[in-house]
Design a protein around this motif. Sequence first.
Motif, PDB file in Angstrom:
ATOM      1  N   PHE A   1       1.410   3.404  11.649  1.00  0.00           N
ATOM      2  CA  PHE A   1       0.884   2.144  11.119  1.00  0.00           C
ATOM      3  C   PHE A   1       0.510   2.298   9.644  1.00  0.00           C
ATOM      4  CE2 PHE A   1      -0.825   1.275  15.641  1.00  0.00           C
ATOM      5  CZ  PHE A   1       0.401   0.790  16.047  1.00  0.00           C
ATOM      6  N   GLN A   2      -0.118   3.420   9.321  1.00  0.00           N
ATOM      7  CA  GLN A   2      -0.514   3.661   7.933  1.00  0.00           C
ATOM      8  C   GLN A   2       0.710   3.773   7.031  1.00  0.00           C
ATOM      9  OE1 GLN A   2      -2.942   7.145   8.502  1.00  0.00           O
ATOM     10  NE2 GLN A   2      -4.769   5.947   8.986  1.00  0.00           N
ATOM     11  N   GLU A   3       1.744   4.469   7.505  1.00  0.00           N
ATOM     12  CA  GLU A   3       2.969   4.601   6.716  1.00  0.00           C
ATOM     13  C   GLU A   3       3.666   3.242   6.568  1.00  0.00           C
ATOM     14  OE1 GLU A   3       5.530   7.734   8.140  1.00  0.00           O
ATOM     15  OE2 GLU A   3       3.885   9.183   8.156  1.00  0.00           O
ATOM     16  N   MET A   4       3.619   2.428   7.619  1.00  0.00           N
ATOM     17  CA  MET A   4       4.220   1.091   7.548  1.00  0.00           C
ATOM     18  C   MET A   4       3.519   0.258   6.488  1.00  0.00           C
ATOM     19  SD  MET A   4       4.785   0.301  11.599  1.00  0.00           S
ATOM     20  CE  MET A   4       4.895  -1.457  11.356  1.00  0.00           C
ATOM     21  N   ASP A   5       2.193   0.364   6.441  1.00  0.00           N
ATOM     22  CA  ASP A   5       1.429  -0.386   5.441  1.00  0.00           C
ATOM     23  C   ASP A   5       1.785   0.043   4.021  1.00  0.00           C
ATOM     24  OD1 ASP A   5       0.157  -2.036   7.214  1.00  0.00           O
ATOM     25  OD2 ASP A   5      -1.684  -0.860   7.293  1.00  0.00           O
ATOM     26  N   SER A   6       2.275   1.278   3.898  1.00  0.00           N
ATOM     27  CA  SER A   6       2.711   1.766   2.588  1.00  0.00           C
ATOM     28  C   SER A   6       4.143   1.348   2.283  1.00  0.00           C
ATOM     29  CB  SER A   6       2.610   3.296   2.547  1.00  0.00           C
ATOM     30  OG  SER A   6       1.270   3.688   2.719  1.00  0.00           O
ATOM     31  N   GLY A   7       4.766   0.623   3.227  1.00  0.00           N
ATOM     32  CA  GLY A   7       6.108   0.105   2.993  1.00  0.00           C
ATOM     33  C   GLY A   7       7.234   0.957   3.538  1.00  0.00           C
ATOM     34  N   SER A   8       6.938   1.940   4.349  1.00  0.00           N
ATOM     35  CA  SER A   8       7.969   2.832   4.867  1.00  0.00           C
ATOM     36  C   SER A   8       8.793   2.162   5.967  1.00  0.00           C
ATOM     37  CB  SER A   8       7.325   4.112   5.430  1.00  0.00           C
ATOM     38  OG  SER A   8       8.288   4.866   6.139  1.00  0.00           O
ATOM     39  N   GLN A   9      10.080   1.949   5.674  1.00  0.00           N
ATOM     40  CA  GLN A   9      10.993   1.384   6.664  1.00  0.00           C
ATOM     41  C   GLN A   9      11.243   2.396   7.778  1.00  0.00           C
ATOM     42  OE1 GLN A   9      11.914  -1.746   6.805  1.00  0.00           O
ATOM     43  NE2 GLN A   9      13.102  -1.432   8.656  1.00  0.00           N
ATOM     44  N   ASP A  10      11.264   3.684   7.447  1.00  0.00           N
ATOM     45  CA  ASP A  10      11.450   4.725   8.468  1.00  0.00           C
ATOM     46  C   ASP A  10      10.306   4.700   9.475  1.00  0.00           C
ATOM     47  OD1 ASP A  10      13.805   5.565   7.298  1.00  0.00           O
ATOM     48  OD2 ASP A  10      12.851   7.189   6.153  1.00  0.00           O
ATOM     49  N   ALA A  11       9.086   4.505   8.989  1.00  0.00           N
ATOM     50  CA  ALA A  11       7.928   4.438   9.882  1.00  0.00           C
ATOM     51  C   ALA A  11       8.022   3.213  10.777  1.00  0.00           C
ATOM     52  CB  ALA A  11       6.635   4.413   9.073  1.00  0.00           C
TER      53      ALA A  11
END
Length: 191
Positions: free
Chosen positions: A12-22
């Motif tokens: 979730f934290q990585e997604m909030d940073s914009g990570s499409q892989d996450a």
Amino acid sequence: MDASAAELTRLFQEMDSGSQDAREAMLAAVYGQLRLIAAARLSHESPGRTLQATELVHEAWLRLGGPEGGGIGWRNRRHFFAAAATAMRRILIEHARQRATLKRGSGHEALSIESILDLSEAPASERILALDAALKSLEREAPEAHQVVMLRFFTGLSVAECAEALDSSERTVMRHWTFAKAWLANDLENE
């Protein structure tokens, strides 16, 4: 794949940073569980239903931000499954309204808390709409009990799974579940 709470929080934290892989990893981590929940929820629907479990999961995923959604801000597993439960609830309500519109003029069915909250019985359109109104009332008065109902009824989680998702004890979940059933029964009887 069944990801741990810590793994989901990291994703979730990585997604909030914009990570499409996450985002892709998160979907892979929860898709199987969401698909099983949706299939169980819809398995008791009458023949000829128009909504399939895969469609319910995909529609919920799109409403949760979809494959390209921006930062969602989910804090943890609990927050995500609460959002998923709300999305599934709204989808089921929309489908119930569509079916009810098609059945104009049909008689109303008697409502009971057992028929509405029995997880093995698929709710009819009228029951879903009545339940929606009662849930809104419960959410205003007892948000914790409302969360338990959302997880138990709309995602099919067990008491133990609810306790884990809510970072609570099984005893507390059962207390909220018992209260919610009584609240909803009273609300529906007085409708």
